[in-house]
Design a protein around this motif. Sequence first.
Motif, mmCIF file in Angstrom:
data_model
loop_
_atom_site.group_PDB
_atom_site.id
_atom_site.type_symbol
_atom_site.label_atom_id
_atom_site.label_comp_id
_atom_site.label_asym_id
_atom_site.label_seq_id
_atom_site.Cartn_x
_atom_site.Cartn_y
_atom_site.Cartn_z
ATOM 1 N N PRO A 197 0.827 -1.218 0.000
ATOM 2 C CA PRO A 197 0.000 0.000 0.000
ATOM 3 C C PRO A 197 0.855 1.260 0.000
ATOM 4 O O PRO A 197 1.979 1.278 0.515
ATOM 5 C CB PRO A 197 -0.808 -0.123 1.295
ATOM 6 C CG PRO A 197 -0.807 -1.580 1.605
ATOM 7 C CD PRO A 197 0.507 -2.116 1.106
ATOM 8 N N THR B 165 0.392 7.333 3.243
ATOM 9 C CA THR B 165 -0.667 8.330 3.397
ATOM 10 C C THR B 165 -0.100 9.584 4.059
ATOM 11 O O THR B 165 0.641 9.504 5.036
ATOM 12 C CB THR B 165 -1.821 7.780 4.257
ATOM 13 O OG1 THR B 165 -2.382 6.649 3.604
ATOM 14 C CG2 THR B 165 -2.904 8.825 4.472
ATOM 15 N N GLN C 14 -1.101 12.499 6.230
ATOM 16 C CA GLN C 14 -2.200 12.878 7.109
ATOM 17 C C GLN C 14 -2.457 14.380 7.025
ATOM 18 O O GLN C 14 -1.517 15.175 6.999
ATOM 19 C CB GLN C 14 -1.888 12.495 8.554
ATOM 20 C CG GLN C 14 -1.821 10.989 8.794
ATOM 21 C CD GLN C 14 -3.142 10.295 8.507
ATOM 22 O OE1 GLN C 14 -4.210 10.839 8.769
ATOM 23 N NE2 GLN C 14 -3.076 9.080 7.965
ATOM 24 N N LEU D 270 -13.866 1.925 -0.791
ATOM 25 C CA LEU D 270 -13.076 2.320 0.382
ATOM 26 C C LEU D 270 -11.827 1.459 0.614
ATOM 27 O O LEU D 270 -10.731 2.002 0.819
ATOM 28 C CB LEU D 270 -13.959 2.325 1.639
ATOM 29 C CG LEU D 270 -14.639 3.649 1.983
ATOM 30 C CD1 LEU D 270 -15.470 3.516 3.250
ATOM 31 C CD2 LEU D 270 -13.622 4.780 2.145
ATOM 32 N N PRO D 271 -11.910 0.126 0.601
ATOM 33 C CA PRO D 271 -10.693 -0.675 0.859
ATOM 34 C C PRO D 271 -9.576 -0.393 -0.145
ATOM 35 O O PRO D 271 -8.407 -0.270 0.234
ATOM 36 C CB PRO D 271 -11.194 -2.121 0.757
ATOM 37 C CG PRO D 271 -12.669 -2.036 1.029
ATOM 38 C CD PRO D 271 -13.104 -0.737 0.448
ATOM 39 N N GLN E 84 -7.990 3.052 0.394
ATOM 40 C CA GLN E 84 -7.050 3.055 1.521
ATOM 41 C C GLN E 84 -5.699 2.488 1.104
ATOM 42 O O GLN E 84 -4.647 2.985 1.512
ATOM 43 C CB GLN E 84 -7.654 2.272 2.689
ATOM 44 C CG GLN E 84 -8.806 3.014 3.363
ATOM 45 C CD GLN E 84 -9.637 2.124 4.276
ATOM 46 O OE1 GLN E 84 -9.427 0.925 4.337
ATOM 47 N NE2 GLN E 84 -10.594 2.733 4.977
ATOM 48 N N TYR F 92 -5.480 6.870 0.505
ATOM 49 C CA TYR F 92 -6.544 7.728 1.034
ATOM 50 C C TYR F 92 -6.974 7.231 2.415
ATOM 51 O O TYR F 92 -7.111 6.030 2.633
ATOM 52 C CB TYR F 92 -7.766 7.727 0.107
ATOM 53 C CG TYR F 92 -7.610 8.596 -1.116
ATOM 54 C CD1 TYR F 92 -7.824 9.969 -1.057
ATOM 55 C CD2 TYR F 92 -7.253 8.036 -2.343
ATOM 56 C CE1 TYR F 92 -7.680 10.760 -2.187
ATOM 57 C CE2 TYR F 92 -7.105 8.822 -3.475
ATOM 58 C CZ TYR F 92 -7.323 10.185 -3.386
ATOM 59 O OH TYR F 92 -7.177 10.969 -4.492
ATOM 60 N N ASP F 93 -7.169 8.159 3.334
ATOM 61 C CA ASP F 93 -7.685 7.836 4.662
ATOM 62 C C ASP F 93 -9.070 8.477 4.767
ATOM 63 O O ASP F 93 -9.208 9.668 5.033
ATOM 64 C CB ASP F 93 -6.757 8.378 5.746
ATOM 65 C CG ASP F 93 -7.200 7.946 7.155
ATOM 66 O OD1 ASP F 93 -8.261 7.298 7.271
ATOM 67 O OD2 ASP F 93 -6.489 8.264 8.128
ATOM 68 N N GLU G 233 -13.275 8.095 6.079
ATOM 69 C CA GLU G 233 -14.214 7.434 6.983
ATOM 70 C C GLU G 233 -15.616 7.960 6.716
ATOM 71 O O GLU G 233 -15.812 9.171 6.544
ATOM 72 C CB GLU G 233 -13.849 7.725 8.446
ATOM 73 C CG GLU G 233 -12.598 7.052 8.940
ATOM 74 C CD GLU G 233 -12.341 7.345 10.413
ATOM 75 O OE1 GLU G 233 -13.278 7.881 11.066
ATOM 76 O OE2 GLU G 233 -11.243 7.055 10.905
ATOM 77 N N THR H 55 -4.460 11.818 2.414
ATOM 78 C CA THR H 55 -4.467 11.540 0.981
ATOM 79 C C THR H 55 -3.105 10.951 0.596
ATOM 80 O O THR H 55 -2.162 10.986 1.381
ATOM 81 C CB THR H 55 -4.699 12.837 0.173
ATOM 82 O OG1 THR H 55 -3.743 13.808 0.582
ATOM 83 C CG2 THR H 55 -6.111 13.360 0.381
#
Length: 605
Positions: A461, A464, A466, A487-488, A491, A495-496, A498, A510
């Motif tokens: 992955p 990210t 923050q 979403l999965p 991530q 990307y973070d 919620e 991002t």
Amino acid sequence: MLPDNIANQIAAGEVIQRPASAVKELLENAVDAGATEIQLFIKDAGKELVQVIDNGSGMSETDARMCFERHATSKIQSIDDLFHIRTMGFRGEALASIAAVSQVELKSRMHTEEIGTFIEIDNSFVKRQEPCQTAVGTSIAMKNLFFNVPARRNFLKSNAAEMRHIVDEFIRVALAFPHLQFSLNSNGQQMFHLEKGSLKQRVIAILGQHYNSKLVTVKESTDYMNINGFVGKPETAKKTRGDQFFFVNNRFIKSGYLHHAVMNAFAEMIPAENYPLYVLFIDLDPAHIDINVHPTKQEIKFDDEKILYAFVQSAIKHALAQFSVTPALDFELDPGIQQLDAVTQPFTEQKKAQSANTSIYKTFMHANQAHVIDQASNLRHWKDLYEGPPAPEKPTHAHTETASVIDERWQEAATDHKVPVQVHQQFILSQIKSGFILVDQRAAHERILYERYQRALAEKPMATQQSLFPQTLELLPADAIIISEMLPDLQALGYDLEPFGQHTFVVRGTPADIQTGNEQASIEGLLEQFKHFSNELKLSRREKLVRSMARNNAIPPGRSLDTREMQNIIDELFACSTPNVSPGGRFTFISFKLNDLERMFERGA
């Protein structure tokens, strides 16, 4: 002769393509029945259940039985009625088509009757018909769509994708009739509850409270047609489509031609790649339009499109200027805005000749298209380079158009340090031993990002970055469904995100290579590109996502690059497994050989 049930299944293929098709037809029938309250219930994205309950006029026992026959409709009495249609449905195909590809239960009662009618239909055959106790109005439930046509059921997309289509159809009908109450429940949860109200209240209820102070009223009336509705102020324009709605006589339509008129009205007020919000209603005599040209009735024909184009563009420009949204506009320069002669007066032969000289007409004429290339020139590929720097004496970077020798020759030239040159802020020119290459900076960067994102999903992955101040992102319901489904994978790509209430997400981080503070634009651009790829049925969801990310984040034409950025693009491009083409198949570079150049300049003569 085909049996009725098979003939119905064939006909249903045009009308009922997916659960959303049935939603549209059933909601429109409820509107035509005079209902003031309409409820839509969905299970399993419509594959298990689509049910519409209304408090309309209801049907008699005879009509309840007849409504499932092909072309049985009470809305058309004579051939002249076809040219003055004001109802939503009129061909009598919808219920027959639904009954051909699902299991249907109908309950209906007229207010003059004390008891209603219950009918159960399976594969076009009536299994049961009997009296029943039911409220005034109609309840119709479509169960197990395509249960008898498994091949077609297999072509349905994921629940999230089908639900997006359902929400789209629901919103279109709900916007067209703000004086009616609508609700939508999916798998036992309420997605929408829309009270009766004004058009503005309905727009805000559907598209978001943040539009409350950002809508501009559009309202113009002539003897030929009327237009009313809203456009968003320029600052509300987004990179994603979805907030654009055209209605003609309260019927939602798709028209690239009229959309172009809106975009022209917003010209120079919003970036070229952005889309303004608009909810516009055009009302004109049904004799001037033909809505019977497509099974879904979303594409219609006008007897004179040019009048509509000028009218829409003028009305929006007028509204934007009137509300001090734009700088002062000189209306004297545009007689279409000043007097609307094209609309208020007959369109004579003389005026047709005059219109041929207008900018609107010329915009759509081939000879005036700015992007048309002179095909007669054999040297058209070299035109962009005539102002470029002179060719250096000693080419050093090695490359040919053959992929198998790219890496070898590139490594051979790695010890040299010739400086690449940017051409018109779109291309990178760099020497190679056999001549030079011209790299398309966007296509090349798209290929680099595409392979980087593929590795992130398959192997490791991405990092990210923050956000110091997390952003709240409010999306259209259909867009929120897209993001939830991805979403999965998002991530894994850095990307973070919620979920944060209905249709809302919190963006906490991002991908590290995206500029801080650009989180919302990044996600909106990603959504737009994902929708662009949605018609590519052969692509998986992950492939669409990776291509969307690459295209959205690639360096655009017009951006200046320093020497190091250009060299990085070249180095990373030729480190890719497939450096020759972008993910979409465009060439990332073109090779120009020295001996070809010498021949071109007759050096060998």
